[in-house]
Design a protein around this motif. Structure first.
Motif, PDB file in Angstrom:
ATOM      1  N   LEU A  98       0.859  -1.182   0.000  1.00  0.00           N
ATOM      2  CA  LEU A  98       0.000   0.000   0.000  1.00  0.00           C
ATOM      3  C   LEU A  98       0.895   1.231   0.000  1.00  0.00           C
ATOM      4  O   LEU A  98       1.632   1.470   0.954  1.00  0.00           O
ATOM      5  CB  LEU A  98      -0.891   0.009   1.247  1.00  0.00           C
ATOM      6  CG  LEU A  98      -1.882   1.152   1.367  1.00  0.00           C
ATOM      7  CD1 LEU A  98      -2.969   1.034   0.308  1.00  0.00           C
ATOM      8  CD2 LEU A  98      -2.491   1.174   2.765  1.00  0.00           C
ATOM      9  N   PRO A  99       0.881   2.013  -1.076  1.00  0.00           N
ATOM     10  CA  PRO A  99       1.750   3.196  -1.113  1.00  0.00           C
ATOM     11  C   PRO A  99       1.268   4.273  -0.145  1.00  0.00           C
ATOM     12  O   PRO A  99       0.077   4.370   0.162  1.00  0.00           O
ATOM     13  CB  PRO A  99       1.647   3.678  -2.561  1.00  0.00           C
ATOM     14  CG  PRO A  99       0.478   2.992  -3.156  1.00  0.00           C
ATOM     15  CD  PRO A  99       0.116   1.831  -2.289  1.00  0.00           C
ATOM     16  N   LEU A 100       2.200   5.071   0.349  1.00  0.00           N
ATOM     17  CA  LEU A 100       1.852   6.137   1.287  1.00  0.00           C
ATOM     18  C   LEU A 100       0.807   7.083   0.712  1.00  0.00           C
ATOM     19  O   LEU A 100      -0.051   7.574   1.442  1.00  0.00           O
ATOM     20  CB  LEU A 100       3.098   6.922   1.683  1.00  0.00           C
ATOM     21  CG  LEU A 100       4.083   6.181   2.594  1.00  0.00           C
ATOM     22  CD1 LEU A 100       5.321   7.036   2.835  1.00  0.00           C
ATOM     23  CD2 LEU A 100       3.422   5.794   3.903  1.00  0.00           C
ATOM     24  N   ARG A 101       0.854   7.313  -0.599  1.00  0.00           N
ATOM     25  CA  ARG A 101      -0.090   8.248  -1.217  1.00  0.00           C
ATOM     26  C   ARG A 101      -1.531   7.765  -1.073  1.00  0.00           C
ATOM     27  O   ARG A 101      -2.466   8.550  -1.145  1.00  0.00           O
ATOM     28  CB  ARG A 101       0.249   8.462  -2.693  1.00  0.00           C
ATOM     29  CG  ARG A 101      -0.017   7.260  -3.566  1.00  0.00           C
ATOM     30  CD  ARG A 101       0.271   7.477  -5.051  1.00  0.00           C
ATOM     31  NE  ARG A 101      -0.059   6.296  -5.790  1.00  0.00           N
ATOM     32  CZ  ARG A 101       0.735   5.247  -5.962  1.00  0.00           C
ATOM     33  NH1 ARG A 101       1.947   5.257  -5.445  1.00  0.00           N
ATOM     34  NH2 ARG A 101       0.334   4.202  -6.649  1.00  0.00           N
ATOM     35  N   VAL A 102      -1.731   6.461  -0.876  1.00  0.00           N
ATOM     36  CA  VAL A 102      -3.065   5.875  -0.806  1.00  0.00           C
ATOM     37  C   VAL A 102      -3.509   5.632   0.638  1.00  0.00           C
ATOM     38  O   VAL A 102      -4.699   5.561   0.924  1.00  0.00           O
ATOM     39  CB  VAL A 102      -3.114   4.548  -1.600  1.00  0.00           C
ATOM     40  CG1 VAL A 102      -4.472   3.875  -1.497  1.00  0.00           C
ATOM     41  CG2 VAL A 102      -2.751   4.779  -3.060  1.00  0.00           C
TER      42      VAL A 102
END
Length: 100
Positions: free
Chosen positions: A83-87
């Protein structure tokens, strides 16, 4: 829209994971709860209650790939998703948890 088709919207800033079908939200919640980062499809399958049956894992892998194609997850090497930080904030808003 055809009956039975689940629409997975592309991720964009400002939207919540609540725009996704419930099965996809459940997958993202597993990643939000797993702070160590990368997860393989088999671990995600067990975490969402599908078990370790190969056909279930392959079906889930298809969902994971779709989430990665649409920007909700990143593919970090063969079969490893994160899970990317942006999400993370999008997922946190949909389930009422603080973003990591």
């Amino acid at each position: 829209m055809p009956i039975g088709v689940l629409t997975v919207r592309p991720w964009q800033a400002g939207i919540s994971a609540a725009v996704l079908p419930r099965a996809y939200q459940d997958i993202l919640e597993v990643f939000a709860d797993h702070r160590a980062g990368m997860l393989p499809a088999g671990r995600v399958s067990a975490a969402v209650g599908l078990g370790s049956d190969k056909s279930k894992i392959e079906g889930l892998r298809s969902k994971l790939n779709k989430l990665a194609e649409r920007g909700w997850l990143d593919l970090e090497g063969p079969g490893m998703f994160v899970l990317p930080l942006r999400v993370a904030g999008s997922v946190a808003r949909s389930v009422g948890k603080p973003a990591h």
